[in-house]
Scaffold this active site. Structure first.
Site, PDB file in Angstrom:
ATOM      1  N   GLU A 202       6.788  18.719  42.543  1.00  0.00           N
ATOM      2  CA  GLU A 202       6.261  20.067  42.793  1.00  0.00           C
ATOM      3  C   GLU A 202       6.636  20.522  44.210  1.00  0.00           C
ATOM      4  O   GLU A 202       7.072  21.655  44.415  1.00  0.00           O
ATOM      5  CB  GLU A 202       4.751  20.071  42.623  1.00  0.00           C
ATOM      6  CG  GLU A 202       4.088  21.395  42.969  1.00  0.00           C
ATOM      7  CD  GLU A 202       2.746  21.211  43.638  1.00  0.00           C
ATOM      8  OE1 GLU A 202       2.560  21.776  44.739  1.00  0.00           O
ATOM      9  OE2 GLU A 202       1.893  20.504  43.082  1.00  0.00           O
ATOM     10  N   HIS A 203       6.487  19.629  45.182  1.00  0.00           N
ATOM     11  CA  HIS A 203       6.891  19.957  46.558  1.00  0.00           C
ATOM     12  C   HIS A 203       8.391  20.263  46.628  1.00  0.00           C
ATOM     13  O   HIS A 203       8.811  21.213  47.284  1.00  0.00           O
ATOM     14  CB  HIS A 203       6.586  18.777  47.479  1.00  0.00           C
ATOM     15  CG  HIS A 203       5.162  18.684  47.918  1.00  0.00           C
ATOM     16  ND1 HIS A 203       4.786  18.645  49.238  1.00  0.00           N
ATOM     17  CD2 HIS A 203       4.005  18.621  47.205  1.00  0.00           C
ATOM     18  CE1 HIS A 203       3.471  18.550  49.328  1.00  0.00           C
ATOM     19  NE2 HIS A 203       2.967  18.527  48.098  1.00  0.00           N
TER      20      HIS A 203
ATOM     21  N   HIS B 114       3.704  15.314  41.477  1.00  0.00           N
ATOM     22  CA  HIS B 114       3.266  16.099  42.638  1.00  0.00           C
ATOM     23  C   HIS B 114       4.370  16.206  43.689  1.00  0.00           C
ATOM     24  O   HIS B 114       4.568  17.271  44.281  1.00  0.00           O
ATOM     25  CB  HIS B 114       2.016  15.454  43.235  1.00  0.00           C
ATOM     26  CG  HIS B 114       1.472  16.182  44.424  1.00  0.00           C
ATOM     27  ND1 HIS B 114       1.051  17.489  44.366  1.00  0.00           N
ATOM     28  CD2 HIS B 114       1.295  15.794  45.712  1.00  0.00           C
ATOM     29  CE1 HIS B 114       0.625  17.865  45.551  1.00  0.00           C
ATOM     30  NE2 HIS B 114       0.772  16.867  46.396  1.00  0.00           N
TER      31      HIS B 114
ATOM     32  N   GLU C 183      -0.648  13.706  53.257  1.00  0.00           N
ATOM     33  CA  GLU C 183      -1.651  14.445  52.486  1.00  0.00           C
ATOM     34  C   GLU C 183      -2.625  13.473  51.834  1.00  0.00           C
ATOM     35  O   GLU C 183      -3.838  13.695  51.821  1.00  0.00           O
ATOM     36  CB  GLU C 183      -0.939  15.285  51.421  1.00  0.00           C
ATOM     37  CG  GLU C 183      -1.843  16.159  50.572  1.00  0.00           C
ATOM     38  CD  GLU C 183      -1.073  16.917  49.506  1.00  0.00           C
ATOM     39  OE1 GLU C 183      -1.699  17.334  48.521  1.00  0.00           O
ATOM     40  OE2 GLU C 183       0.157  17.088  49.664  1.00  0.00           O
TER      41      GLU C 183
END
Length: 478
Positions: A89-90, A86, A166
């Protein structure tokens, strides 16, 4: 960044098909006809470097969706680097040698498009939705960052902090989400599905940019990717552009992940999660097969129909009996997803009604399961649920984006896009006896995990100063 997909995210929505109402007037035959109206021809190509290209024509509007799917997600991660997929992905939006950080999004926006990405247990995907003539822009940018990502220490330090915030906002500060996370960690013992897609906080705090560089080099290669294009496009032209931009990229040695099959250790598992909350919450799950590994091909479809019987609109058993009927639940839901790489869970959840407690709700949910085991569902109930399930499929296929997403999902988990054409027939063929059989076989105590949220006083919530917004970071986007 893009939303993190973790399958059935119970606290958000357990509804089987939220856009069902507009389709309920269709009969089964009309539903099958409606599916046919959006079934455009699919073209499949393979480049010399191993990249798979799938094109689905849909000429109803002058738009296209381009998606690139990498076979890597949180279930590929090992202890110590959870959340790495993840975070990477950022970082895919943080610049290459040809396009500095932020330039990718600026170019897409300047061409009237929108773009984002998402990470799940089984895949990481990136997409752009644009006017049909802008496909070359998408391919040029995506091919550049497939092997040209810079991954600077400075950008990494910023972005990993964004991901940690997040996690705080979406999991640690949301008691139902926190309960779901703990549920997974208990329900799965050996399967990597026990880890959250966003990662454990300690792993995020200790993640290094070198970890991401290794992960990027290991999985981001043309022979580990599928490009899906859907919309008002010419397949031959799409192939020419793919060869131009993705063709020169070099393939890599990609070693598939270890199987990590979940241990079949019988016995109920139960946990209590204590967290500041206003209401108690219950989640229950049974270990069940999914399409890639089902003992009998029809079983996952029967489980999907079973979920619809329990939670498929106002006429479903949970809604009519537990919420509007006895009032034992303020909310109650059921959900199952047949499309995942590894075995999953058939999930039940709920919040007790006024004056009721978790134990009463638990017994009420279990009673509904026992009734399914003891007596087949009626024909009228079965027909209603089938119509709802198929209608939801029609709704998704009416969207160019979801047409591409369905193809990408099936390809990436190893089923192949062709299985999508079987869906309506398989659901329509499910019998009441089959629904009863899977209930007896899989929804049993030895496969059950239960997690309950024990609300603690809200004054125990620690007030945190929110992270200062960074340029280019808004809400759930990159």
């Amino acid at each position: 960044m893009g939303k993190t997909v973790i399958g059935k995210v119970l606290p958000l929505s357990f509804s089987r098909h939220p856009h069902m109402k507009q389709f309920l007037l269709l009969g089964t035959g009309l539903l099958a006809l409606a599916v046919g109206t959006v079934q455009a021809q699919v073209h499949e190509f393979m480049l010399d470097n191993g990249l798979k290209l799938i094109v689905k024509e849909d000429h109803r509007a002058p738009v296209m969706v381009s998606q690139i799917w990498y076979k890597v997600g949180s279930s590929y991660e090992y202890n110590g680097i959870t959340g790495g997929s993840h975070v990477l992905e950022h970082m895919m939006f943080k610049g290459t040698g040809n396009y500095p950080a932020g330039e990718f999004s600026r170019i897409i926006s300047a061409n009237g498009g929108r773009e984002n990405a998402f990470t799940s247990r089984d895949y990481t995907a990136y997409f752009q939705s644009m006017e049909k003539s802008r496909l070359e822009v998408s391919f040029k940018l995506e091919s550049d960052r497939m092997q040209g990502l810079l991954l600077s220490e400075e950008e990494f330090k910023k972005e990993v902090q964004v991901v940690m915030e997040e996690r705080r906002l979406r999991t640690e500060d949301k008691p139902q989400s926190l309960t779901y996370e703990r549920f997974n960690a208990t329900a799965f013992m050996t399967s990597p599905y026990r880890n959250p897609v966003i990662g454990w906080m300690d792993d995020l705090e200790n993640l290094k940019v070198s970890d991401l560089k290794d992960w990027y080099q290991r999985w981001y290669a043309p022979n580990n990717a599928t490009v899906v294009v859907a919309g008002d496009v010419d397949p031959k032209h799409v192939l020419e552009l793919a060869k131009k931009y993705f063709g020169p990229l070099k393939s890599a040695k990609v070693t598939p992940p270890k199987p990590q099959v979940e241990s079949e250790v019988p016995g109920r598992r139960e946990i209590v999660v204590k967290a500041p909350a206003k209401l108690p919450y219950l989640i229950m799950g049974y270990r069940v097969p999914v399409l890639p590994m089902a003992e009998n091909k029809w079983e996952p479809y029967a489980l999907e129909v079973l979920a619809g019987v329990l939670d498929g609109g106002r006429s479903s058993r949970f809604s009519s009996r537990l919420v509007r009927g006895s009032g034992i639940a303020t909310s109650a839901g059921a959900g199952y997803g047949a499309h995942s790489r590894l075995a999953s869970q058939f999930l039940l959840d709920g919040v007790p009604g006024q004056g009721e407690d978790i134990e009463s709700l638990k017994q009420a949910l279990l009673q509904q399961i026992r009734e399914l085991q003891e007596k087949p569902v009626t024909k009228s109930e079965l027909d209603r649920v089938k119509a709802q399930v198929v209608a939801g499929d029609v709704y998704q296929r009416d969207s160019v984006f979801y047409q591409a997403m369905q193809i990408g999902t099936m390809e990436t988990i190893g089923l192949g896009w062709q299985i999508l054409d079987e869906y309506v027939d398989q659901i329509s063929a499910v019998t009441a006896d089959q629904v009863q059989e899977v209930a007896k076989k899989y929804l049993v105590d030895d496969r059950l995990t239960i997690a309950r949220l024990d609300p603690q006083p809200m004054d125990q919530v620690k007030l945190r100063k929110p992270s200062k917004p960074r340029a280019g970071v808004t809400g759930g986007r990159h």
